[in-house]
Design a protein around this motif. Structure first.
Motif, PDB file in Angstrom:
ATOM      1  N   GLU A 122      39.681  40.349  33.719  1.00 45.68           N
ATOM      2  CA  GLU A 122      41.668  40.792  34.010  1.00 45.68           C
ATOM      3  C   GLU A 122      42.814  41.076  34.914  1.00 45.68           C
ATOM      4  OE1 GLU A 122      40.460  42.655  29.243  1.00 45.68           O
ATOM      5  OE2 GLU A 122      40.995  43.808  31.557  1.00 45.68           O
ATOM      6  N   CYS A 123      43.411  40.501  34.577  1.00 44.37           N
ATOM      7  CA  CYS A 123      44.897  40.942  36.204  1.00 44.37           C
ATOM      8  C   CYS A 123      45.776  40.641  35.087  1.00 44.37           C
ATOM      9  CB  CYS A 123      45.234  39.259  36.436  1.00 44.37           C
ATOM     10  SG  CYS A 123      45.978  38.186  36.083  1.00 44.37           S
ATOM     11  N   LEU A 156      41.708  34.040  35.700  1.00 42.35           N
ATOM     12  CA  LEU A 156      41.674  35.269  34.278  1.00 42.35           C
ATOM     13  C   LEU A 156      42.474  35.867  33.164  1.00 42.35           C
ATOM     14  CD1 LEU A 156      42.554  36.863  38.660  1.00 42.35           C
ATOM     15  CD2 LEU A 156      40.454  36.928  37.680  1.00 42.35           C
ATOM     16  N   VAL A 164      45.216  42.977  40.071  1.00 42.35           N
ATOM     17  CA  VAL A 164      44.033  43.072  39.802  1.00 42.35           C
ATOM     18  C   VAL A 164      43.046  44.212  39.513  1.00 42.35           C
ATOM     19  CG1 VAL A 164      43.502  41.308  40.277  1.00 42.35           C
ATOM     20  CG2 VAL A 164      42.545  42.268  41.918  1.00 42.35           C
TER      21      VAL A 164
END
Length: 736
Positions: free
Chosen positions: A124-125, A150, A183
């Motif tokens: 994820e970001c 991401l 991140v």
């Protein structure tokens, strides 16, 4: 009863000078508007940014290098450091875009969550809002970096990216080609930055004793902070320059108009004195109109500062990310503006009355004998001119105050207009000058880790023409950081004086002026003495340059490594492909040029506003003084008409006066515009960029043309006024 009579007289005089007072009121209004708007904006902006930095715990120092948990423990032992946090910042190329990944920090440089949530896993970001908004990215979209997909789980803002700066060369990056994503902490296996905070100042010498690092960057040396401080200085410069010129010209016009009015009404003043009217009452009769003019004009200007400030907020939203900016009244600047306008009008009005008030009633009521002024121009020269030209020359200089105020007003309009266009030219020319005269690279490759000089990462081929290595470091001078670039002494891609690189440091003119040094002087950089061997006229890519050979004589421990490659290619598209295959991070010359195009796009509206104000200034001054001139000389024009002097010849005379004033005002305005541009260049310069005044020939021509067109309207006003003169009534007038 007396007060009522005085009020009626004041209103009557205000009505007689209505058109001129309207013009002067416009000048005062613009002066108050500029002053109040810019200082209010600067105050609000400074408060909001300072609050943001404090609330989000903007780091006092950023260390760059390779750090471990042991390094953190070493710093924790220092009593001067209150907070330490590790993170990683790394740039990647993704197609035509540059992507900067930053591991989230929770204690320092905290991000502000606008939508969604912060990343909880390495898949994820969160994206910075400038990029997400420009590219229309929403939550749960996929964002690909270096081949890894991401999931976008949030949109954030960061105190480090109020200004969307990418590097020293790209301090106004394009959100379409530069992305910043945050991140999770465990996304990267190691840390290359340490963020430090302290209740006191952190000394670099103390940190050096505790652990090794590549660069020490104080908060004030970061591009984001330098851009912020630079804008504060720019607001103050503009807030002083424009209002001062507008105020002074309006006060000067008031002085001239009231002076002529008093000379025309000297009998009435004598009669008032004979009837027992005090000097104070006479002052009140004549100055009340101008004091009220200053008060109400500046008040309207202050009220208009609200929509104009809101407009500035919208303009700046394209350059900064600070949605909390909101207008609020700063009474401090309102009071200053009202006082300057009101007191200025009152003081200049009073000054014009001083010698009139000293006269006795009998002298004031006596018919004034016009002064005979002898010309010092040689009679041989005068005899060679036509009567019309001689008359125009004499009429122009008959009242030197009015003549020179007209010249001064037209010069101010010329100077401000040239300054506005020259400011645009100077910013536009920075990148062109840099790439035409200094830098010949097509790409700059930045390596994640330094490599030995004898190790080649890119093979020279038919695609890659030349490549030259350099080591980019940070040099500290007087507790301030500057880029330090070490190259080979035979470098050709950068137009450096190669024979001087082995003799010392080659620095830009901006650094030389800031440090007060010249060729041959010695400075202390990174605690080592070094000699200045050359000074370059650079505007972009500012850095201290030297060779590996000279650097080794100063820094014995300097390794023979490089972390930057300057590359040229006859086939840029193929060169990009090869760099991508090598998985190397690079920026192109075209991307660096785009930085300044983006800056100009954002400042376009501001430049247009400056041009409009310059035109208004010239038109108002010409209108007010020309109307006053026509009013004073109406009997003269009537008499000339009766004597057979046609309207066409009268207008020719006025036109010749106009040309004489243009011949004086345009060169003076050109000088003033260049001086203003040179005076504010320091406020628009920083350690990575220096504005050099550069005005194109087209700007000079356009400025002269606009001022000439504005001045030509004087003939239209004169034509209409002369046509409306009643000759029979004019013959009854006994004095000018």
């Amino acid at each position: 009863m007396v007060m009522r009579v005085q009020t009626i007289l004041s209103i009557r005089k205000m009505k007689n000078n209505f058109a001129q007072m309207l013009g002067m009121g416009l000048l005062i209004l613009i002066a108050a508007l500029f002053f109040t708007t810019l200082f209010t904006f600067k105050t609000i902006y400074e408060e909001e940014v300072t609050t943001l930095f404090r609330q989000q715990h903007y780091a006092a120092v950023t260390l760059t290098g390779n750090f471990t948990a042991d390094d953190t423990k070493k710093l924790e032992a220092s009593p001067h450091i209150s907070t330490i946090e590790k993170r990683t910042v790394q740039d990647f190329r993704s197609g035509d875009k540059t992507v900067r990944l930053i591991s989230l920090s929770t204690k320092l440089n905290q991000v502000i969550l606008e939508k969604g949530h912060l990343p909880k896993s390495t898949a994820e970001c969160v994206l910075i809002s400038q990029y997400a908004r420009q590219n229309k990215i929403k939550l749960n979209d996929t964002f690909t970096v270096n081949g890894q997909k991401l999931n976008v789980v949030g949109i954030v803002r960061s105190p480090e990216y109020i200004y969307y700066s990418q590097s020293e060369r790209s301090f106004s990056a394009d959100p379409k080609t530069f992305a910043v994503a945050f991140v999770s902490k465990n996304f990267f296996p190691s840390a290359n930055q340490l963020l430090l905070a302290s209740t006191t100042s952190i000394k670099e010498a103390e940190i050096k004793k505790l652990l090794p690092y590549q660069s020490f960057t104080a908060q004030k040396d970061q591009i984001n902070y330098q851009m912020y401080q630079g804008d504060l200085d720019q607001f103050v410069s503009f807030a002083y320059i424009f209002p001062t010129i507008f105020w002074l010209l309006s006060f000067g016009i008031i002085f001239i108009i009231l002076r002529r009015t008093l000379l025309k009404e000297h009998k009435q003043i004598g009669l008032l004195k004979a009837l027992g009217t005090t000097n104070f009452s006479i002052i009140r009769i004549y100055t009340r109109q101008f004091v009220l003019l200053g008060l109400f004009s500046s008040l309207i200007g202050c009220l208009l500062s609200y929509p104009v400030t809101e407009l500035l907020f919208r303009i700046f939203s394209g350059m900064i990310e600070l949605p909390t900016l909101a207008y609020h009244i700063d009474s401090h600047y309102w009071v200053i503006s009202l006082m300057i306008s009101t007191l200025g009008c009152g003081v200049f009005s009073l000054c014009s009355m001083l010698d009139i008030l000293k006269e006795y009633p009998a002298i004031s009521m006596r018919q004034r004998i016009p002064k005979v002024k002898r010309t010092r121009v040689p009679s041989r020269f005068l005899s060679s001119l036509s009567f019309n030209t001689r008359y125009a020359f004499a009429a122009s200089l008959r009242n030197k105050g009015r003549f020179f105020l007209m010249v001064l007003g037209m010069s101010a309009s010329t100077g401000l207009l040239l300054f506005s266009l020259g400011f645009n030219d100077s910013i536009r020319g920075v990148a062109d000058h840099y790439f035409q005269t200094f830098a010949k690279y097509d790409f700059i490759v930045q390596l994640p880790e330094p490599l030995p000089l004898d190790q080649t990462i890119i093979q020279t081929s038919s695609v890659i023409d030349r490549q030259e290595a350099a080591l980019q470091l940070t040099g500290t001078f007087h507790d301030e950081d500057y880029p330090l670039i070490i190259t080979s002494s035979d470098i050709t891609i950068l137009n450096l004086p190669t024979e001087k690189l082995d003799q010392g440091l080659v620095i830009p003119e901006y650094y030389a002026k800031k440090w007060h040094v010249s060729v041959g002087d010695q400075i202390t950089i990174n605690e080592k003495k070094a000699t200045i061997s050359a000074v370059l006229p650079l505007s972009m890519g500012l850095a201290v340059y030297t060779s590996y050979d000279y650097a080794r004589t100063r820094f014995k421990e300097l390794p023979a490594v490089y972390n930057t490659l300057y590359v040229t290619s006859d086939h840029p598209s193929k060169g990009v492909k090869q760099l991508k295959e090598k998985n190397l991070f690079y920026t192109t010359a075209e991307e660096d040029k785009q930085t300044f195009r983006s800056l100009l796009d954002n400042m376009g509206i501001l430049i247009v506003l400056l041009v409009i104000c310059s035109v208004i200034l010239g038109a108002t001054v010409i209108f007010c003084l020309n109307l006053m001139n026509l009013t004073i000389r109406e009997f003269e024009y009537m008499f000339m008409n009766i004597m057979g002097y046609s309207k066409r010849r009268i207008l020719q005379t006025i036109n010749k006066e106009n040309l004489l004033q243009l011949l004086l005002s345009i060169p003076l305005g050109f000088f003033a515009g260049n001086w203003l541009l040179a005076a504010i260049k320091e406020q628009f310069s920083q350690n990575s960029f220096a504005m050099q005044p550069s005005i194109r020939l087209e700007s000079y021509i356009f400025t002269a043309l606009v001022v000439s067109i504005i001045s030509s309207f004087r003939l239209l006003i004169s034509n209409r006024y002369i046509e409306g003169l009643a000759i029979v009534e004019g013959l009854k007038v006994q004095e000018e």
